[in-house]
Design an enzyme around this catalytic site. Structure first.
Site, PDB file in Angstrom:
ATOM      1  N   LYS A  50      -8.780  -9.318  -1.366  1.00 28.54           N
ATOM      2  CA  LYS A  50      -9.747  -9.996  -1.039  1.00 28.54           C
ATOM      3  C   LYS A  50      -9.170 -11.126   0.189  1.00 28.54           C
ATOM      4  CE  LYS A  50     -13.131 -13.653  -2.521  1.00 28.54           C
ATOM      5  NZ  LYS A  50     -13.554 -14.323  -3.580  1.00 28.54           N
ATOM      6  N   TYR A 102      -5.775 -12.226  -3.257  1.00 28.96           N
ATOM      7  CA  TYR A 102      -6.915 -13.077  -3.142  1.00 28.96           C
ATOM      8  C   TYR A 102      -6.024 -14.008  -2.079  1.00 28.96           C
ATOM      9  CZ  TYR A 102     -10.693 -16.713  -3.329  1.00 28.96           C
ATOM     10  OH  TYR A 102     -11.787 -17.261  -3.111  1.00 28.96           O
TER      11      TYR A 102
END
EC number: 4.3.3.7
Length: 306
Positions: free
Chosen positions: A162, A134
């Site tokens: 992500k 992330y």
């Protein structure tokens, strides 16, 4: 590991007293998996992980897992700026039988790229749970560079990222440097279509609380080669994407869900509820898109009161 196309970054419901509302969390999870979500990310940024205790998170993982009952992937936000804590939390998520973990770039202590690599490698080696990296430098103060992502993608359990830097050149470079099976997910609803065009897999979405089926249609249209139709969906949803970030996430989405009748409660301090002009703008966008006509949340509220 294929996490799916639309992964909802699920809010964490609280009671009026500020305690976790596990009952409403179960209801919301059930609703989301029947309204367009291939997976749920629990205790991420939208889930207010910085103000949850680990014990609250573990119980929420269990509640959502049971509510979903195998119908969608459940991805646990077990990242931390402490490598040791991230390892312990990820092991716990694996013991609970979840499908993956979201590992945020360590925040505040600002490690080098070498430090980031060692951090994520240690987590990957400590558990078999599939990992989604992330990258969100606007919150963490440091960005995971494409070359580091490519090196991490060589590890078996690191299967996706992500990407919430908003830098399309970085997304292009990640796609160029990683194998085709490595998943790239937009971390911003408004960049879903652009990232799909760069070989992305889908989105970790806030808006899917409200428009999950429409986001599915956007992505499926693009996958079918119906790019004009995908663009039509994108432009139709774009005002909502922007309104949901009129203030710090998850403040606007919690306000929107409350307007629909969901008992998600307020955000925990130091965040404060949406007020004044921002609240009016959000309400107007929801009204214009017909999203305040949704009855699901209000029906539950009525049933609960009776």
């Amino acid at each position: 590991m294929n996490f799916g196309r639309v992964l909802t970054a699920m809010v964490t419901p609280f009671t009026p007293e500020g305690e976790l509302n596990y009952e409403e969390a179960a209801r919301l999870a059930d609703y989301l998996v029947t309204h367009g979500s291939d997976g749920l990310v629990v205790c991420g940024t939208t889930g207010e992980s910085p103000t949850l205790t680990w014990q609250e998170e573990y119980e929420l993982f269990r509640v959502v897992r049971d509510a979903v009952a195998g119908r969608a992937k459940v991805i646990a936000g077990t990242g931390s700026n402490s490598t040791r804590e991230a390892i312990e939390a990820t092991k716990k998520a694996a013991q609970l039988g979840l499908d993956g973990s979201l590992q945020v770039v360590p925040y505040y202590n600002k490690p080098t790229q070498a430090g980031l690599y060692q951090h994520f490698k240690a987590i990957a080696q400590a558990s078999d749970l599939p990992i989604m990296l992330y990258n969100i430098p606007g919150r963490t103060g440091v960005s995971l560079q494409p070359e580091t992502v490519a090196k991490l993608a060589e590890l078996e359990t690191i299967v996706a990222i992500k990407e919430a830097s908003g830098i399309m050149d970085a997304v292009s470079e990640i796609r160029r440097l990683t194998p085709s099976h490595f998943g790239i997910y937009s971390g911003d609803d408004s960049l879903t279509l652009p990232i799909l065009s760069l070989g992305g897999s889908g989105v970790v979405s806030v808006a899917s609380h409200l428009v999950g089926p429409q986001l599915q249609e956007l992505i499926q249209s693009y996958s079918r080669g119906q790019h004009d139709q995908a663009l039509t969906y994108h432009l139709r949803l774009f005002p909502l994407f922007k309104a949901l970030f009129i203030e710090t996430n998850p403040v606007p989405i919690k306000a929107a869900l409350e307007m629909q009748g969901w008992l998600v409660g307020q955000v925990r301090p130091p965040l404060v509820p949406l007020q004044g002009g921002s609240l009016q703008v959000l309400r107007q966008v929801l009204q214009e898109m017909g999203l305040l006509a949704e009855a699901q949340g209000s029906e539950r509220r009525t049933a609960k009161a009776s």
